[in-house]
Scaffold this motif. Structure first.
Motif, PDB file in Angstrom:
ATOM      1  N   ALA A  62       0.826  -1.211   0.000  1.00 33.35           N
ATOM      2  CA  ALA A  62       0.000   0.000   0.000  1.00 33.35           C
ATOM      3  C   ALA A  62       0.860   1.261   0.000  1.00 33.35           C
ATOM      4  O   ALA A  62       0.569   2.223  -0.727  1.00 33.35           O
ATOM      5  CB  ALA A  62      -0.930  -0.007   1.211  1.00 33.35           C
ATOM      6  N   LEU A  63       1.912   1.285   0.805  1.00 40.30           N
ATOM      7  CA  LEU A  63       2.772   2.470   0.841  1.00 40.30           C
ATOM      8  C   LEU A  63       3.578   2.615  -0.446  1.00 40.30           C
ATOM      9  O   LEU A  63       3.723   3.730  -0.973  1.00 40.30           O
ATOM     10  CB  LEU A  63       3.712   2.407   2.045  1.00 40.30           C
ATOM     11  CG  LEU A  63       3.090   2.664   3.414  1.00 40.30           C
ATOM     12  CD1 LEU A  63       4.157   2.579   4.500  1.00 40.30           C
ATOM     13  CD2 LEU A  63       2.407   4.032   3.466  1.00 40.30           C
ATOM     14  N   ASN A  64       4.104   1.519  -0.955  1.00 43.23           N
ATOM     15  CA  ASN A  64       4.908   1.608  -2.179  1.00 43.23           C
ATOM     16  C   ASN A  64       4.096   2.100  -3.360  1.00 43.23           C
ATOM     17  O   ASN A  64       4.625   2.718  -4.284  1.00 43.23           O
ATOM     18  CB  ASN A  64       5.553   0.254  -2.491  1.00 43.23           C
ATOM     19  CG  ASN A  64       6.710  -0.065  -1.554  1.00 43.23           C
ATOM     20  OD1 ASN A  64       7.273   0.834  -0.943  1.00 43.23           O
ATOM     21  ND2 ASN A  64       7.061  -1.339  -1.444  1.00 43.23           N
ATOM     22  N   GLY A  65       2.788   1.868  -3.335  1.00 48.16           N
ATOM     23  CA  GLY A  65       1.927   2.386  -4.389  1.00 48.16           C
ATOM     24  C   GLY A  65       1.687   3.875  -4.269  1.00 48.16           C
ATOM     25  O   GLY A  65       1.151   4.501  -5.193  1.00 48.16           O
ATOM     26  N   ARG A  66       2.084   4.467  -3.137  1.00 47.11           N
ATOM     27  CA  ARG A  66       1.884   5.893  -2.894  1.00 47.11           C
ATOM     28  C   ARG A  66       3.211   6.660  -2.819  1.00 47.11           C
ATOM     29  O   ARG A  66       3.201   7.864  -2.582  1.00 47.11           O
ATOM     30  CB  ARG A  66       1.096   6.081  -1.589  1.00 47.11           C
ATOM     31  CG  ARG A  66      -0.337   5.580  -1.665  1.00 47.11           C
ATOM     32  CD  ARG A  66      -0.972   5.433  -0.292  1.00 47.11           C
ATOM     33  NE  ARG A  66      -2.420   5.183  -0.374  1.00 47.11           N
ATOM     34  CZ  ARG A  66      -2.948   3.999  -0.620  1.00 47.11           C
ATOM     35  NH1 ARG A  66      -2.158   2.936  -0.786  1.00 47.11           N
ATOM     36  NH2 ARG A  66      -4.260   3.855  -0.691  1.00 47.11           N
ATOM     37  N   LEU A  67       4.328   5.968  -3.003  1.00 46.86           N
ATOM     38  CA  LEU A  67       5.655   6.591  -2.922  1.00 46.86           C
ATOM     39  C   LEU A  67       6.263   6.755  -4.303  1.00 46.86           C
ATOM     40  O   LEU A  67       5.930   6.010  -5.239  1.00 46.86           O
ATOM     41  CB  LEU A  67       6.585   5.718  -2.071  1.00 46.86           C
ATOM     42  CG  LEU A  67       6.322   5.698  -0.565  1.00 46.86           C
ATOM     43  CD1 LEU A  67       7.086   4.548   0.084  1.00 46.86           C
ATOM     44  CD2 LEU A  67       6.723   7.032   0.067  1.00 46.86           C
ATOM     45  N   PRO A  68       7.192   7.707  -4.466  1.00 45.73           N
ATOM     46  CA  PRO A  68       7.933   7.806  -5.725  1.00 45.73           C
ATOM     47  C   PRO A  68       8.683   6.503  -5.995  1.00 45.73           C
ATOM     48  O   PRO A  68       8.999   5.743  -5.062  1.00 45.73           O
ATOM     49  CB  PRO A  68       8.909   8.960  -5.466  1.00 45.73           C
ATOM     50  CG  PRO A  68       8.298   9.746  -4.354  1.00 45.73           C
ATOM     51  CD  PRO A  68       7.582   8.756  -3.496  1.00 45.73           C
ATOM     52  N   SER A  69       8.991   6.241  -7.255  1.00 47.51           N
ATOM     53  CA  SER A  69       9.593   4.956  -7.638  1.00 47.51           C
ATOM     54  C   SER A  69      11.008   4.769  -7.106  1.00 47.51           C
ATOM     55  O   SER A  69      11.523   3.642  -7.127  1.00 47.51           O
ATOM     56  CB  SER A  69       9.600   4.828  -9.172  1.00 47.51           C
ATOM     57  OG  SER A  69      10.344   5.886  -9.757  1.00 47.51           O
ATOM     58  N   ASP A  70      11.648   5.851  -6.623  1.00 48.98           N
ATOM     59  CA  ASP A  70      13.001   5.711  -6.092  1.00 48.98           C
ATOM     60  C   ASP A  70      13.014   5.613  -4.565  1.00 48.98           C
ATOM     61  O   ASP A  70      14.067   5.739  -3.928  1.00 48.98           O
ATOM     62  CB  ASP A  70      13.905   6.859  -6.556  1.00 48.98           C
ATOM     63  CG  ASP A  70      13.286   8.231  -6.390  1.00 48.98           C
ATOM     64  OD1 ASP A  70      12.195   8.317  -5.801  1.00 48.98           O
ATOM     65  OD2 ASP A  70      13.899   9.223  -6.851  1.00 48.98           O
ATOM     66  N   ILE A  71      11.847   5.385  -3.971  1.00 49.89           N
ATOM     67  CA  ILE A  71      11.721   5.130  -2.524  1.00 49.89           C
ATOM     68  C   ILE A  71      10.862   3.885  -2.372  1.00 49.89           C
ATOM     69  O   ILE A  71       9.737   3.840  -2.876  1.00 49.89           O
ATOM     70  CB  ILE A  71      11.058   6.306  -1.775  1.00 49.89           C
ATOM     71  CG1 ILE A  71      11.816   7.610  -2.005  1.00 49.89           C
ATOM     72  CG2 ILE A  71      10.970   5.999  -0.285  1.00 49.89           C
ATOM     73  CD1 ILE A  71      11.126   8.835  -1.411  1.00 49.89           C
ATOM     74  N   ARG A  72      11.374   2.875  -1.663  1.00 52.30           N
ATOM     75  CA  ARG A  72      10.621   1.637  -1.510  1.00 52.30           C
ATOM     76  C   ARG A  72      10.742   1.079  -0.094  1.00 52.30           C
ATOM     77  O   ARG A  72      11.834   0.890   0.427  1.00 52.30           O
ATOM     78  CB  ARG A  72      11.122   0.572  -2.508  1.00 52.30           C
ATOM     79  CG  ARG A  72      10.584   0.757  -3.920  1.00 52.30           C
ATOM     80  CD  ARG A  72       9.085   0.503  -3.942  1.00 52.30           C
ATOM     81  NE  ARG A  72       8.454   0.806  -5.237  1.00 52.30           N
ATOM     82  CZ  ARG A  72       7.856   1.952  -5.509  1.00 52.30           C
ATOM     83  NH1 ARG A  72       7.811   2.914  -4.616  1.00 52.30           N
ATOM     84  NH2 ARG A  72       7.273   2.134  -6.682  1.00 52.30           N
ATOM     85  N   VAL A  73       9.591   0.814   0.522  1.00 52.72           N
ATOM     86  CA  VAL A  73       9.549   0.128   1.808  1.00 52.72           C
ATOM     87  C   VAL A  73       9.792  -1.354   1.544  1.00 52.72           C
ATOM     88  O   VAL A  73       9.147  -1.960   0.678  1.00 52.72           O
ATOM     89  CB  VAL A  73       8.184   0.331   2.494  1.00 52.72           C
ATOM     90  CG1 VAL A  73       8.075  -0.549   3.747  1.00 52.72           C
ATOM     91  CG2 VAL A  73       7.983   1.797   2.852  1.00 52.72           C
ATOM     92  N   THR A  74      10.735  -1.954   2.286  1.00 54.88           N
ATOM     93  CA  THR A  74      11.110  -3.345   2.032  1.00 54.88           C
ATOM     94  C   THR A  74      10.725  -4.295   3.157  1.00 54.88           C
ATOM     95  O   THR A  74      10.638  -5.502   2.953  1.00 54.88           O
ATOM     96  CB  THR A  74      12.629  -3.453   1.813  1.00 54.88           C
ATOM     97  OG1 THR A  74      13.317  -2.957   2.971  1.00 54.88           O
ATOM     98  CG2 THR A  74      13.056  -2.645   0.589  1.00 54.88           C
ATOM     99  N   GLU A  75      10.493  -3.788   4.375  1.00 53.07           N
ATOM    100  CA  GLU A  75      10.155  -4.649   5.513  1.00 53.07           C
ATOM    101  C   GLU A  75       9.196  -3.915   6.439  1.00 53.07           C
ATOM    102  O   GLU A  75       9.331  -2.703   6.636  1.00 53.07           O
ATOM    103  CB  GLU A  75      11.421  -5.028   6.297  1.00 53.07           C
ATOM    104  CG  GLU A  75      11.161  -5.929   7.500  1.00 53.07           C
ATOM    105  CD  GLU A  75      12.389  -6.156   8.359  1.00 53.07           C
ATOM    106  OE1 GLU A  75      12.298  -6.934   9.327  1.00 53.07           O
ATOM    107  OE2 GLU A  75      13.447  -5.556   8.076  1.00 53.07           O
TER     108      GLU A  75
END
Length: 268
Positions: free
Chosen positions: A78-91
């Motif tokens: 859910a968060l990664n769908g709302r963040l810029p593509s160069d920021i990613r939650v991994t855990e």
């Protein structure tokens, strides 16, 4: 109320660092905005430390308190769908309420990458400092040994440092040379990675260490100068601050027990 722990990876090229600033456009700003968009809840996240403008992170832990009942397994997507593509939650995981990403951290590792080839890699250009000139890698490796141990690192700290003590412990420091991407028939130096692990770091500390090691590699200083610089406890004694784009927060380590909830401990 839950204390949620997350790890985020980011390419810091387009941002003003991790921690929020008046001008905005930081990693923290984007994460908090994504959480508000997802939950409607205004939260303040707490990172394991700061990274400067242009610095990257492979693993940057942070935590925040939330009353949201969204299942943990749904947060990342859910968060990664709302963040810029160069920021990613991994855990994502829930941790005890007294856990703190910065105060609970035991070891941090930074990596600094130098492209020693004549031509920079167009695909990695934002993640590597390009130095096409010949470097004395043996001298740089020797100089690196002097920073290991418990020292006052005032010489390798920004003049703007506000820390009351500049004493830190560096557990490990190593240099790894990767020649796998060298073009056939050329005489290149490869990609030179420096990994430095410690219990904490001062503002610009790794970048100043690297700027000084680069001068050793260029023959402007001797490896043993690193020890003399430490003893002087004077920023003027060290070399320049290396470019931010070569630096990446590589890993932050915790004692596993501080991450476990009481129920998880009981299950063991």
């Amino acid at each position: 109320m839950r204390n949620v722990f997350m790890t985020v990876s980011y390419d810091g090229t387009n941002y003003y660092g991790f921690q929020t600033q008046p001008g905005g456009n930081t990693i923290q700003d984007h994460l908090e905005a994504a959480i508000v968009h997802l939950t409607g809840e205004v939260v303040k996240i707490h990172g394991s430390g700061r990274t400067d403008a242009g610095v990257h992170a492979r693993e940057q832990p942070f935590h925040f308190s939330t009353s949201s009942l969204i299942p943990l397994e749904r947060w990342r997507l859910a968060l990664n769908g709302r963040l810029p593509s160069d920021i990613r939650v991994t855990e994502v995981r829930e941790v005890p309420m007294d856990f703190h990403s910065r105060r609970s951290a035991k070891r941090k590792t930074y990596r600094y990458s130098i492209n020693g080839n004549r031509v920079p890699d167009v695909f990695q250009r934002n993640l590597q400092y390009h130095h096409p000139g010949k470097l004395d890698l043996s001298a740089m490796r020797e100089g690196l040994k002097y920073i290991v141990g418990t020292h006052d690192y005032t010489s390798f700290a920004s003049r703007r440092s506000t820390k009351t003590s500049h004493v830190r412990t560096i557990y490990e420091a190593q240099m790894v040379v990767d020649t796998s991407s060298d073009y056939p028939g050329t005489h290149e130096q490869g990609i030179i990675h420096f990994y430095i692990t410690g219990n904490g770091f001062l503002q610009h500390m790794v970048r100043i260490i690297m700027g000084t090691l680069l001068e050793i590699g260029e023959g402007k200083r001797r490896p043993e100068d690193m020890g003399n610089i430490l003893e002087k406890k004077n920023r003027m004694a060290a070399g320049p601050t290396a470019e931010s784009k070569g630096l990446m927060l590589w890993k932050v380590e915790f004692n596993e027990e501080v991450l476990l909830l009481n129920s998880e401990i009981a299950d063991e």
